[in-house]
Design a protein around this motif. Sequence first.
Motif, PDB file in Angstrom:
ATOM      1  N   THR A 143       0.840  -1.191   0.000  1.00  0.00           N
ATOM      2  CA  THR A 143       0.000   0.000   0.000  1.00  0.00           C
ATOM      3  C   THR A 143       0.883   1.252   0.000  1.00  0.00           C
ATOM      4  OG1 THR A 143      -0.099   0.056   2.410  1.00  0.00           O
ATOM      5  CG2 THR A 143      -1.785  -1.221   1.262  1.00  0.00           C
ATOM      6  N   PRO A 144       0.379   2.377  -0.525  1.00  0.00           N
ATOM      7  CA  PRO A 144       1.200   3.605  -0.538  1.00  0.00           C
ATOM      8  C   PRO A 144       1.647   4.057   0.847  1.00  0.00           C
ATOM      9  CG  PRO A 144      -0.657   3.819  -2.037  1.00  0.00           C
ATOM     10  CD  PRO A 144      -0.870   2.544  -1.282  1.00  0.00           C
ATOM     11  N   VAL A 145       0.812   3.856   1.870  1.00  0.00           N
ATOM     12  CA  VAL A 145       1.209   4.248   3.224  1.00  0.00           C
ATOM     13  C   VAL A 145       2.389   3.407   3.696  1.00  0.00           C
ATOM     14  CG1 VAL A 145       0.461   4.376   5.619  1.00  0.00           C
ATOM     15  CG2 VAL A 145      -1.086   5.087   3.801  1.00  0.00           C
ATOM     16  N   ALA A 146       2.335   2.101   3.448  1.00  0.00           N
ATOM     17  CA  ALA A 146       3.448   1.229   3.823  1.00  0.00           C
ATOM     18  C   ALA A 146       4.713   1.602   3.067  1.00  0.00           C
ATOM     19  CB  ALA A 146       3.070  -0.233   3.577  1.00  0.00           C
ATOM     20  N   VAL A 147       4.570   1.926   1.783  1.00  0.00           N
ATOM     21  CA  VAL A 147       5.725   2.350   0.992  1.00  0.00           C
ATOM     22  C   VAL A 147       6.302   3.639   1.551  1.00  0.00           C
ATOM     23  CG1 VAL A 147       6.434   3.184  -1.288  1.00  0.00           C
ATOM     24  CG2 VAL A 147       4.958   1.185  -1.098  1.00  0.00           C
ATOM     25  N   GLY A 148       5.430   4.595   1.909  1.00  0.00           N
ATOM     26  CA  GLY A 148       5.916   5.850   2.471  1.00  0.00           C
ATOM     27  C   GLY A 148       6.660   5.652   3.772  1.00  0.00           C
ATOM     28  N   MET A 149       6.143   4.819   4.653  1.00  0.00           N
ATOM     29  CA  MET A 149       6.816   4.569   5.925  1.00  0.00           C
ATOM     30  C   MET A 149       8.140   3.838   5.721  1.00  0.00           C
ATOM     31  SD  MET A 149       4.869   6.102   7.950  1.00  0.00           S
ATOM     32  CE  MET A 149       5.736   5.651   9.450  1.00  0.00           C
ATOM     33  N   MET A 150       8.182   2.923   4.768  1.00  0.00           N
ATOM     34  CA  MET A 150       9.424   2.204   4.492  1.00  0.00           C
ATOM     35  C   MET A 150      10.511   3.161   4.013  1.00  0.00           C
ATOM     36  SD  MET A 150      10.142  -0.726   1.618  1.00  0.00           S
ATOM     37  CE  MET A 150       9.986   0.510   0.309  1.00  0.00           C
ATOM     38  N   ILE A 154      14.239   4.510   5.374  1.00  0.00           N
ATOM     39  CA  ILE A 154      15.441   4.387   4.544  1.00  0.00           C
ATOM     40  C   ILE A 154      16.123   5.736   4.367  1.00  0.00           C
ATOM     41  CG2 ILE A 154      16.257   3.839   2.219  1.00  0.00           C
ATOM     42  CD1 ILE A 154      14.143   1.665   2.091  1.00  0.00           C
ATOM     43  N   PHE A 155      15.330   6.826   4.226  1.00  0.00           N
ATOM     44  CA  PHE A 155      15.887   8.162   4.014  1.00  0.00           C
ATOM     45  C   PHE A 155      16.064   8.945   5.312  1.00  0.00           C
ATOM     46  CE2 PHE A 155      14.125   7.691  -0.384  1.00  0.00           C
ATOM     47  CZ  PHE A 155      15.327   7.852  -1.045  1.00  0.00           C
ATOM     48  N   ASN A 163      21.915   7.367   3.728  1.00  0.00           N
ATOM     49  CA  ASN A 163      22.998   8.234   4.213  1.00  0.00           C
ATOM     50  C   ASN A 163      24.191   7.416   4.682  1.00  0.00           C
ATOM     51  OD1 ASN A 163      21.958  10.749   3.672  1.00  0.00           O
ATOM     52  ND2 ASN A 163      20.970  10.980   5.667  1.00  0.00           N
ATOM     53  N   GLN A 164      23.952   6.249   5.250  1.00  0.00           N
ATOM     54  CA  GLN A 164      25.069   5.391   5.635  1.00  0.00           C
ATOM     55  C   GLN A 164      25.839   4.926   4.404  1.00  0.00           C
ATOM     56  OE1 GLN A 164      23.697   2.186   8.095  1.00  0.00           O
ATOM     57  NE2 GLN A 164      22.881   3.536   9.701  1.00  0.00           N
ATOM     58  N   LEU A 165      25.124   4.631   3.340  1.00  0.00           N
ATOM     59  CA  LEU A 165      25.776   4.215   2.109  1.00  0.00           C
ATOM     60  C   LEU A 165      26.558   5.367   1.498  1.00  0.00           C
ATOM     61  CD1 LEU A 165      26.076   1.847   0.114  1.00  0.00           C
ATOM     62  CD2 LEU A 165      24.094   2.736  -1.107  1.00  0.00           C
ATOM     63  N   LEU A 166      25.993   6.569   1.543  1.00  0.00           N
ATOM     64  CA  LEU A 166      26.710   7.735   1.023  1.00  0.00           C
ATOM     65  C   LEU A 166      27.958   8.024   1.853  1.00  0.00           C
ATOM     66  CD1 LEU A 166      23.761  10.179   0.190  1.00  0.00           C
ATOM     67  CD2 LEU A 166      25.088   8.779  -1.402  1.00  0.00           C
ATOM     68  N   GLY A 167      27.850   7.797   3.171  1.00  0.00           N
ATOM     69  CA  GLY A 167      29.011   8.033   4.020  1.00  0.00           C
ATOM     70  C   GLY A 167      30.169   7.110   3.699  1.00  0.00           C
ATOM     71  N   LEU A 184      10.310  17.283  -1.882  1.00  0.00           N
ATOM     72  CA  LEU A 184       9.411  16.995  -3.003  1.00  0.00           C
ATOM     73  C   LEU A 184      10.041  16.000  -3.967  1.00  0.00           C
ATOM     74  CD1 LEU A 184       6.681  17.670  -4.265  1.00  0.00           C
ATOM     75  CD2 LEU A 184       7.802  19.488  -5.561  1.00  0.00           C
ATOM     76  N   GLY A 185      11.323  16.170  -4.257  1.00  0.00           N
ATOM     77  CA  GLY A 185      12.005  15.233  -5.148  1.00  0.00           C
ATOM     78  C   GLY A 185      12.062  13.833  -4.567  1.00  0.00           C
ATOM     79  N   THR A 186      12.228  13.734  -3.244  1.00  0.00           N
ATOM     80  CA  THR A 186      12.265  12.423  -2.604  1.00  0.00           C
ATOM     81  C   THR A 186      10.920  11.722  -2.697  1.00  0.00           C
ATOM     82  OG1 THR A 186      13.931  13.274  -1.058  1.00  0.00           O
ATOM     83  CG2 THR A 186      12.856  11.207  -0.491  1.00  0.00           C
ATOM     84  N   THR A 187       9.829  12.452  -2.485  1.00  0.00           N
ATOM     85  CA  THR A 187       8.502  11.847  -2.606  1.00  0.00           C
ATOM     86  C   THR A 187       8.195  11.467  -4.054  1.00  0.00           C
ATOM     87  OG1 THR A 187       7.531  14.073  -2.733  1.00  0.00           O
ATOM     88  CG2 THR A 187       7.590  13.008  -0.567  1.00  0.00           C
ATOM     89  N   ILE A 188       8.703  12.232  -5.003  1.00  0.00           N
ATOM     90  CA  ILE A 188       8.537  11.855  -6.412  1.00  0.00           C
ATOM     91  C   ILE A 188       9.242  10.534  -6.685  1.00  0.00           C
ATOM     92  CG2 ILE A 188       9.173  12.489  -8.775  1.00  0.00           C
ATOM     93  CD1 ILE A 188       8.699  15.399  -8.005  1.00  0.00           C
TER      94      ILE A 188
END
Length: 320
Positions: A143-150, A154-155, A163-167, A184-188
């Motif tokens: 579901t979109p809510v589950a995707v948003g929480m996941m 992660i972000f 961020n750990q991977l970028l570090g 906004l770009g992250t939600t896109i």
Amino acid sequence: MSVLSPPRNAQSQPPSGRNSTRSARENFSAWANRHRKWLFAAPAMIFVGVLIVFPLAWTLYLSLTDSQGSVRAAAEFVGLENYVTVLSDVERFWPAVGRTLSFTGVALVCEVVLGMCIALLLWRPFRGEKWVRVAILLPLVATPVAVGMMWRLIFDPNIGFVNQLLGMVGIPPQPWLSGQDTALGTTIFMDVWQWTPMVVLILLAGLTSLSEEPDEAARMDGANAFQRFFLITLPLMMPTVIVAILLRGIDALKTFDILYATKGKGGGSFHEVETLNVYAYGLSFDYNQYGLSSAVLILFFMIIIGSMWLLTMRKKAVSK
């Protein structure tokens, strides 16, 4: 001949009432057979029509009143005052319009381009094709809510995997969802991740229905892969592409759940992801301004109808 037996002509003729009843049944059966597709669809069409017309009419009525606090409270008719108030709101309404169009436009372009690329890769059979298709369709299961929480986890700026991977490669942590310029770009990105598979399904269905003769003729004439795609495959696929844009574009315009799940009320502290849906929701359930929120929804409905009309006209032009 007995004097009590009826005449022969009277025995051979059926009653006139029975004859007319049979004729009416035959006429009705013939009419029903000619219009059977409408008769079978009529109950569902009436049901859907009632579900659409009544809420739309009620919302239109509320948009013309000063309803607030409670929908059962007494409300006065104010005409177009709510529309004037909303259209003159340059701090919240027009930025929300811009974010809605930006979210929809960028997400739609990314999903159609990526969907076409993936559909082309899945067009020809290869080993493990079924497993790849199942893996691509997995984002549609959640579901979109589950995707948003996941993706929110992660972000996360502190404990997020990204961020750990970028570090590890020397890149400093990024705010992602908490930044005004990156939220906004992250939600896109989240929307593209979840709904690109739907575009893949639509485009793949269109590709499998194409005839192979034009492509084989172009191949024999020496056309390379890019020439065959842009000059043959893409023009033949345009009706299907427009259908995918129409279905996914309308859905992207109405996106709410993934935005609210990741940023909460108002689309964030600085309204960085506040689209028209989030704005109308806040007016209704946070401030109980039902008249103003109804005006926003009616204007939003007009934007959606206008977008559908433009895409439909474009589809008809391409199909000719």
